[in-house]
Design an enzyme around this catalytic site. Structure first.
Site, short mmCIF file in Angstrom:
data_model
loop_
_atom_site.label_atom_id
_atom_site.label_comp_id
_atom_site.label_asym_id
_atom_site.label_seq_id
_atom_site.Cartn_x
_atom_site.Cartn_y
_atom_site.Cartn_z
N TYR A 138 0.86 -1.19 0.00
CA TYR A 138 0.00 0.00 0.00
C TYR A 138 0.89 1.22 0.00
O TYR A 138 1.80 1.34 0.82
CB TYR A 138 -0.88 -0.01 1.25
CG TYR A 138 -1.81 1.18 1.35
CD1 TYR A 138 -2.86 1.36 0.44
CD2 TYR A 138 -1.64 2.13 2.37
CE1 TYR A 138 -3.71 2.44 0.55
CE2 TYR A 138 -2.51 3.22 2.47
CZ TYR A 138 -3.54 3.37 1.56
OH TYR A 138 -4.38 4.44 1.67
N ASP A 231 9.33 2.95 0.32
CA ASP A 231 8.22 3.63 0.99
C ASP A 231 8.34 3.29 2.48
O ASP A 231 7.92 2.22 2.92
CB ASP A 231 6.89 3.16 0.41
CG ASP A 231 5.71 3.82 1.10
OD1 ASP A 231 5.92 4.58 2.08
OD2 ASP A 231 4.56 3.59 0.67
N LYS A 259 3.31 9.33 8.62
CA LYS A 259 3.08 8.80 9.97
C LYS A 259 4.01 9.44 11.02
O LYS A 259 3.76 10.55 11.43
CB LYS A 259 3.11 7.28 9.94
CG LYS A 259 2.02 6.77 8.97
CD LYS A 259 1.61 5.35 9.03
CE LYS A 259 0.35 5.16 8.17
NZ LYS A 259 0.46 4.24 7.08
C1 LIG Z 1 -0.08 4.76 5.61
C2 LIG Z 1 0.78 4.50 4.43
C3 LIG Z 1 0.78 5.35 3.31
C4 LIG Z 1 -0.19 6.48 3.16
O1 LIG Z 1 0.02 7.47 4.09
P1 LIG Z 1 -1.19 8.50 4.42
O2 LIG Z 1 -0.57 9.48 5.34
O3 LIG Z 1 -2.28 7.68 5.03
O4 LIG Z 1 -1.60 9.10 3.14
C5 LIG Z 1 1.70 5.11 2.31
N1 LIG Z 1 2.57 4.09 2.39
C6 LIG Z 1 2.60 3.26 3.45
C7 LIG Z 1 3.61 2.17 3.49
C8 LIG Z 1 1.70 3.42 4.49
O5 LIG Z 1 1.69 2.57 5.50
#
Ligand SMILES: *Cc1c(COP(=O)(O)O)cnc(C)c1O
Length: 420
Positions: A138, A231, A259
């Site tokens: 994700y 990511d 985060k």
């Molecule tokens: C939570 C998450 C996102 C998206 O971040 P948001 O601040 O919710 O837009 C992208 N990549 C990873 C790995 C995530 O866990």
């Protein structure tokens, strides 16, 4: 009003009663009164030890004293400027000092914006259109990446409203499969701008790369002039001072954060090699902008947080993780259950799956219905985890030994109930 009534009311005004899909579950989610330290409290008078922790940001627990203090001061000087401030440099330097691949940083408002911008940058830098992601990974809710992405999307592998013209450039491959990548690069190598990956797959539970897999990806992307994007929206500042790239000792070309970097406030960032980062506007021609980019409140919360995350901190929080994971392992063995406990650092999950989980299709073989029963039992036992098999659980520095022991007990009681 109690949670049940609030949910009924909420559904009239907010689609599905919530503002992000994973927050809704049957029969109704608890509505939050407040959070403090390792605990979250609902409006019905219940107290839970929190391992959801807002899905990752709250590595210091809820409402940390230092953040509250610094934010309260900062807010008196304005909440957003639309002009640069020195604090942005301080946070940028902190990120650059910690993160091996980071020479320069752009601050944005969420993880979604960070990956979206990093992908645009990779495309601009390489003049190539296709991107590769892993099944079950994700990278936020934007159009480029909502193809076989984890979490809620594990059951909804796609979304309405995304043109095929967009996703035809998003190639998905299974994680931990060297052959799949080799084949893809053989066929499409010259068209691929980047491989974007969660180094630890935290949105389909918690899956680590097999030994040698990250090295393999680093080498093959280098050989084919493909950018490697980590990511680290979850792993960044959680599993080590410099994130997963420090933990596994692999340097990507670009990295994305979210985060934790905002210390509980909305923020994201992308960072990487100078040569690539300087292509971002206004120094280069890859457009990226945002009214709230580098927001002073988020930046101060971020600085305050990172200042507290020193080597001692990681030693301490990782020990908490080791302790809880070893308790969980013992419980599962004692109860003679065919479950698969996983995790590292302050991340953990139990796969309701007898087999090793190495990719999306393995993860999907888990018994998510039983997992949901387990989630509900845990709630009854005053422990809150994300309501899905396909999320990761998090520990904060505020989780005491007493919390962890209480939790181990709750896990044991809940598993007994589910598998009686
Ligand atoms: C939570 C998450 C996102 C998206 O971040 P948001 O601040 O919710 O837009 C992208 N990549 C990873 C790995 C995530 O866990």
């Amino acid at each position: 009003m109690k949670s049940e009534d609030l949910y009924k009311e909420s559904k009239k005004y907010l689609p599905g009663g919530v503002n992000s899909p994973v927050r809704a579950y049957k029969p109704y989610p608890f509505f939050v009164d407040k959070g403090k330290g390792s605990k979250i409290y609902d409006v019905d008078g219940n107290e839970y030890i929190d391992y959801c922790l807002a899905y990752g940001p709250l590595v210091l627990g809820h409402s940390h004293e230092r953040i509250v203090e610094n934010i309260s001061e900062a807010i008196k000087k304005g909440t957003t400027y639309g002009a640069p401030s020195e604090k942005e440099i301080i946070l940028a330097k902190e990120v650059i000092n910690r993160v091996p691949c980071a020479d320069m940083v752009r601050f944005v408002n969420s993880g979604t914006e960070a990956t979206m911008s990093a992908i645009r940058l990779a495309r601009g830098y390489t003049s190539r259109n296709k991107i590769v992601k892993f099944e079950g990974a994700y990278h936020g809710a934007h159009d480029y990446c909502l193809v076989k992405s984890g979490s809620g999307a594990a059951t909804l592998p796609d979304s309405l409203g995304i043109p095929e013209d967009t996703t035809k450039n998003t190639l998905s491959v299974p994680f931990n499969d060297e052959e799949a990548i080799k084949q893809l690069i053989k066929n499409e190598g010259n068209n691929i701008a980047c491989i974007i990956m969660e180094v630890v797959m935290g949105n389909i539970g918690c899956i680590q790369a097999k030994k040698g897999y990250l090295e393999f990806l680093r080498k093959i992307t280098e050989e084919n002039n493909i950018l490697l994007i980590f990511d680290e929206v979850i792993t960044g500042f959680r599993i080590a001072k410099g994130g997963a790239q420090e933990y596994y000792n692999i340097k990507p070309d670009l990295v994305t954060f979210g985060k934790i970097i905002g210390g509980g406030f909305p923020m994201g960032a992308l960072a990487g090699k100078k040569e690539i980062m300087e292509m971002i506007a206004p120094s280069g021609s890859v457009y990226q902008a945002g009214t709230f980019n580098g927001n002073p409140i988020s930046v101060i919360a971020g600085i305050t947080t990172l200042n507290l995350l020193d080597n001692k901190f990681y030693k301490k929080i990782n020990e908490k993780g080791d302790y809880l994971r070893s308790n969980i392992k013992n419980i599962i063995e004692d109860l003679d259950l065919n479950l698969n406990p996983v995790g590292l650092g302050s991340m953990f999950q139990i796969y309701f799956n007898p087999n090793e989980v190495l990719d999306y299709s393995d993860a999907k073989n888990s018994d998510s219905e039983k997992f949901f029963l387990y989630f509900k039992e845990l709630l009854k036992n005053n422990v809150f985890i994300p309501p899905s098999q396909f999320e990761c659980n998090f520990i904060s520095i505020k989780h005491s030994k007493e919390d962890l022991d209480f939790t181990s007990d709750s896990i044991e009681q809940s598993l007994k109930k589910v598998f009686k």
